[in-house]
Write a protein that holds these residues in place. Structure first.
Motif, PDB file in Angstrom:
ATOM      1  N   ARG A  58       0.823  -1.216   0.000  1.00  0.00           N
ATOM      2  CA  ARG A  58       0.000   0.000   0.000  1.00  0.00           C
ATOM      3  C   ARG A  58       0.852   1.259   0.000  1.00  0.00           C
ATOM      4  O   ARG A  58       0.493   2.248  -0.641  1.00  0.00           O
ATOM      5  CB  ARG A  58      -0.961  -0.010   1.187  1.00  0.00           C
ATOM      6  CG  ARG A  58      -2.135  -0.949   0.961  1.00  0.00           C
ATOM      7  CD  ARG A  58      -3.237  -0.737   1.980  1.00  0.00           C
ATOM      8  NE  ARG A  58      -2.786  -0.854   3.356  1.00  0.00           N
ATOM      9  CZ  ARG A  58      -2.873  -1.951   4.091  1.00  0.00           C
ATOM     10  NH1 ARG A  58      -3.394  -3.038   3.585  1.00  0.00           N
ATOM     11  NH2 ARG A  58      -2.450  -1.949   5.328  1.00  0.00           N
ATOM     12  N   ILE A  59       1.974   1.246   0.702  1.00  0.00           N
ATOM     13  CA  ILE A  59       2.805   2.451   0.735  1.00  0.00           C
ATOM     14  C   ILE A  59       3.414   2.711  -0.646  1.00  0.00           C
ATOM     15  O   ILE A  59       3.405   3.848  -1.126  1.00  0.00           O
ATOM     16  CB  ILE A  59       3.877   2.395   1.848  1.00  0.00           C
ATOM     17  CG1 ILE A  59       4.499   3.781   2.044  1.00  0.00           C
ATOM     18  CG2 ILE A  59       4.951   1.400   1.562  1.00  0.00           C
ATOM     19  CD1 ILE A  59       5.430   3.873   3.228  1.00  0.00           C
ATOM     20  N   TYR A  60       3.915   1.670  -1.313  1.00  0.00           N
ATOM     21  CA  TYR A  60       4.486   1.871  -2.644  1.00  0.00           C
ATOM     22  C   TYR A  60       3.409   2.286  -3.646  1.00  0.00           C
ATOM     23  O   TYR A  60       3.637   3.171  -4.475  1.00  0.00           O
ATOM     24  CB  TYR A  60       5.212   0.616  -3.131  1.00  0.00           C
ATOM     25  CG  TYR A  60       6.533   0.378  -2.445  1.00  0.00           C
ATOM     26  CD1 TYR A  60       7.489   1.380  -2.362  1.00  0.00           C
ATOM     27  CD2 TYR A  60       6.839  -0.848  -1.872  1.00  0.00           C
ATOM     28  CE1 TYR A  60       8.704   1.169  -1.727  1.00  0.00           C
ATOM     29  CE2 TYR A  60       8.060  -1.074  -1.247  1.00  0.00           C
ATOM     30  CZ  TYR A  60       8.978  -0.069  -1.184  1.00  0.00           C
ATOM     31  OH  TYR A  60      10.185  -0.285  -0.565  1.00  0.00           O
ATOM     32  N   ALA A  61       2.262   1.651  -3.581  1.00  0.00           N
ATOM     33  CA  ALA A  61       1.172   2.015  -4.483  1.00  0.00           C
ATOM     34  C   ALA A  61       0.733   3.455  -4.233  1.00  0.00           C
ATOM     35  O   ALA A  61       0.459   4.205  -5.173  1.00  0.00           O
ATOM     36  CB  ALA A  61      -0.003   1.058  -4.302  1.00  0.00           C
ATOM     37  N   GLY A  62       0.680   3.858  -2.982  1.00  0.00           N
ATOM     38  CA  GLY A  62       0.299   5.220  -2.632  1.00  0.00           C
ATOM     39  C   GLY A  62       1.282   6.257  -3.137  1.00  0.00           C
ATOM     40  O   GLY A  62       0.901   7.391  -3.450  1.00  0.00           O
ATOM     41  N   PHE A  63       2.536   5.879  -3.266  1.00  0.00           N
ATOM     42  CA  PHE A  63       3.560   6.779  -3.799  1.00  0.00           C
ATOM     43  C   PHE A  63       3.563   6.773  -5.326  1.00  0.00           C
ATOM     44  O   PHE A  63       4.304   7.517  -5.952  1.00  0.00           O
ATOM     45  CB  PHE A  63       4.958   6.377  -3.318  1.00  0.00           C
ATOM     46  CG  PHE A  63       5.195   6.584  -1.866  1.00  0.00           C
ATOM     47  CD1 PHE A  63       4.676   7.673  -1.188  1.00  0.00           C
ATOM     48  CD2 PHE A  63       5.969   5.684  -1.156  1.00  0.00           C
ATOM     49  CE1 PHE A  63       4.920   7.866   0.158  1.00  0.00           C
ATOM     50  CE2 PHE A  63       6.219   5.869   0.198  1.00  0.00           C
ATOM     51  CZ  PHE A  63       5.690   6.959   0.849  1.00  0.00           C
ATOM     52  N   ALA A  69       5.445  -1.793  -5.908  1.00  0.00           N
ATOM     53  CA  ALA A  69       4.249  -2.410  -5.330  1.00  0.00           C
ATOM     54  C   ALA A  69       4.038  -3.796  -5.939  1.00  0.00           C
ATOM     55  O   ALA A  69       3.762  -4.767  -5.231  1.00  0.00           O
ATOM     56  CB  ALA A  69       3.031  -1.518  -5.557  1.00  0.00           C
ATOM     57  N   ARG A  70       4.171  -3.884  -7.253  1.00  0.00           N
ATOM     58  CA  ARG A  70       3.976  -5.162  -7.935  1.00  0.00           C
ATOM     59  C   ARG A  70       5.030  -6.183  -7.516  1.00  0.00           C
ATOM     60  O   ARG A  70       4.743  -7.366  -7.359  1.00  0.00           O
ATOM     61  CB  ARG A  70       4.010  -4.950  -9.457  1.00  0.00           C
ATOM     62  CG  ARG A  70       3.799  -6.212 -10.264  1.00  0.00           C
ATOM     63  CD  ARG A  70       2.427  -6.831  -9.959  1.00  0.00           C
ATOM     64  NE  ARG A  70       2.332  -8.172 -10.434  1.00  0.00           N
ATOM     65  CZ  ARG A  70       1.660  -8.530 -11.528  1.00  0.00           C
ATOM     66  NH1 ARG A  70       1.027  -7.627 -12.230  1.00  0.00           N
ATOM     67  NH2 ARG A  70       1.616  -9.784 -11.892  1.00  0.00           N
ATOM     68  N   LEU A  71       6.261  -5.716  -7.308  1.00  0.00           N
ATOM     69  CA  LEU A  71       7.331  -6.608  -6.858  1.00  0.00           C
ATOM     70  C   LEU A  71       6.986  -7.202  -5.489  1.00  0.00           C
ATOM     71  O   LEU A  71       7.129  -8.406  -5.269  1.00  0.00           O
ATOM     72  CB  LEU A  71       8.657  -5.859  -6.802  1.00  0.00           C
ATOM     73  CG  LEU A  71       9.883  -6.672  -6.424  1.00  0.00           C
ATOM     74  CD1 LEU A  71      10.167  -7.734  -7.479  1.00  0.00           C
ATOM     75  CD2 LEU A  71      11.087  -5.766  -6.277  1.00  0.00           C
ATOM     76  N   VAL A  72       6.528  -6.353  -4.564  1.00  0.00           N
ATOM     77  CA  VAL A  72       6.120  -6.844  -3.243  1.00  0.00           C
ATOM     78  C   VAL A  72       4.987  -7.844  -3.402  1.00  0.00           C
ATOM     79  O   VAL A  72       5.005  -8.928  -2.812  1.00  0.00           O
ATOM     80  CB  VAL A  72       5.697  -5.673  -2.317  1.00  0.00           C
ATOM     81  CG1 VAL A  72       5.052  -6.199  -1.042  1.00  0.00           C
ATOM     82  CG2 VAL A  72       6.897  -4.794  -1.980  1.00  0.00           C
ATOM     83  N   PHE A  73       3.985  -7.504  -4.224  1.00  0.00           N
ATOM     84  CA  PHE A  73       2.831  -8.378  -4.438  1.00  0.00           C
ATOM     85  C   PHE A  73       3.273  -9.726  -5.003  1.00  0.00           C
ATOM     86  O   PHE A  73       2.839 -10.780  -4.535  1.00  0.00           O
ATOM     87  CB  PHE A  73       1.835  -7.700  -5.380  1.00  0.00           C
ATOM     88  CG  PHE A  73       0.589  -8.491  -5.619  1.00  0.00           C
ATOM     89  CD1 PHE A  73      -0.453  -8.446  -4.705  1.00  0.00           C
ATOM     90  CD2 PHE A  73       0.445  -9.268  -6.750  1.00  0.00           C
ATOM     91  CE1 PHE A  73      -1.615  -9.174  -4.914  1.00  0.00           C
ATOM     92  CE2 PHE A  73      -0.713  -9.998  -6.971  1.00  0.00           C
ATOM     93  CZ  PHE A  73      -1.747  -9.944  -6.050  1.00  0.00           C
ATOM     94  N   SER A 100      -6.109  -4.297  -3.004  1.00  0.00           N
ATOM     95  CA  SER A 100      -5.109  -3.232  -3.096  1.00  0.00           C
ATOM     96  C   SER A 100      -4.407  -3.250  -4.443  1.00  0.00           C
ATOM     97  O   SER A 100      -4.140  -2.195  -5.025  1.00  0.00           O
ATOM     98  CB  SER A 100      -4.081  -3.368  -1.972  1.00  0.00           C
ATOM     99  OG  SER A 100      -4.683  -3.223  -0.719  1.00  0.00           O
ATOM    100  N   MET A 101      -4.122  -4.442  -4.958  1.00  0.00           N
ATOM    101  CA  MET A 101      -3.467  -4.553  -6.263  1.00  0.00           C
ATOM    102  C   MET A 101      -4.373  -4.004  -7.355  1.00  0.00           C
ATOM    103  O   MET A 101      -3.936  -3.214  -8.210  1.00  0.00           O
ATOM    104  CB  MET A 101      -3.147  -6.031  -6.541  1.00  0.00           C
ATOM    105  CG  MET A 101      -2.369  -6.282  -7.810  1.00  0.00           C
ATOM    106  SD  MET A 101      -0.628  -5.870  -7.598  1.00  0.00           S
ATOM    107  CE  MET A 101      -0.427  -4.700  -8.894  1.00  0.00           C
TER     108      MET A 101
END
Length: 116
Positions: free
Chosen positions: A73-78, A84-88, A101-102
């Motif tokens: 969520r923090i990466y997506a929010g930025f 974000a996709r890498l974390v997912f 969230s994705m």
């Protein structure tokens, strides 16, 4: 204490308290990371969020669902959709929050791209 600060008008004190605790040798746990990551997101502190990501990984919380959802969520929010996709993609476990969230991140990203 960190959670209490994060919900107060002095949210940034939660990050200061985290730093003070680390200085005396106490490390955050899997409950601390989501709280301080949310504060980073609220204040658009991507550098601090990235440092917390590294700290969570080194502390062995890279497979914790709640920590990963917070990182995502923090990466997506930025707007850092690739991070974000890498974390997912690296999440061993995903729940409704992860998938929602994705989807929301991609909707926001595509909306931004096409309506600018």
């Amino acid at each position: 204490m960190i959670r209490a600060y994060s919900k107060s008008s002095t949210e940034l004190e939660s990050l200061n308290l985290l730093n003070q605790l680390r200085k005396i040798g106490l490390e955050p746990d899997k409950f601390t990371f989501p709280v301080v990551l949310k504060v980073c997101g609220h204040f658009l502190m991507i550098g601090t969020g990235g440092s917390l990501h590294s700290m969570a990984f080194k502390s062995g919380f890279s497979s914790d669902l709640h920590v990963n959802n917070s990182l995502f969520r923090i990466y997506a929010g930025f707007g850092a959709i690739s991070f974000a996709r890498l974390v997912f993609d690296e999440m061993l476990e995903r729940d409704v929050v992860s998938w929602s969230s994705m989807i929301a991140a991609y909707v926001l990203w595509y909306t931004y791209l096409f309506f600018q």
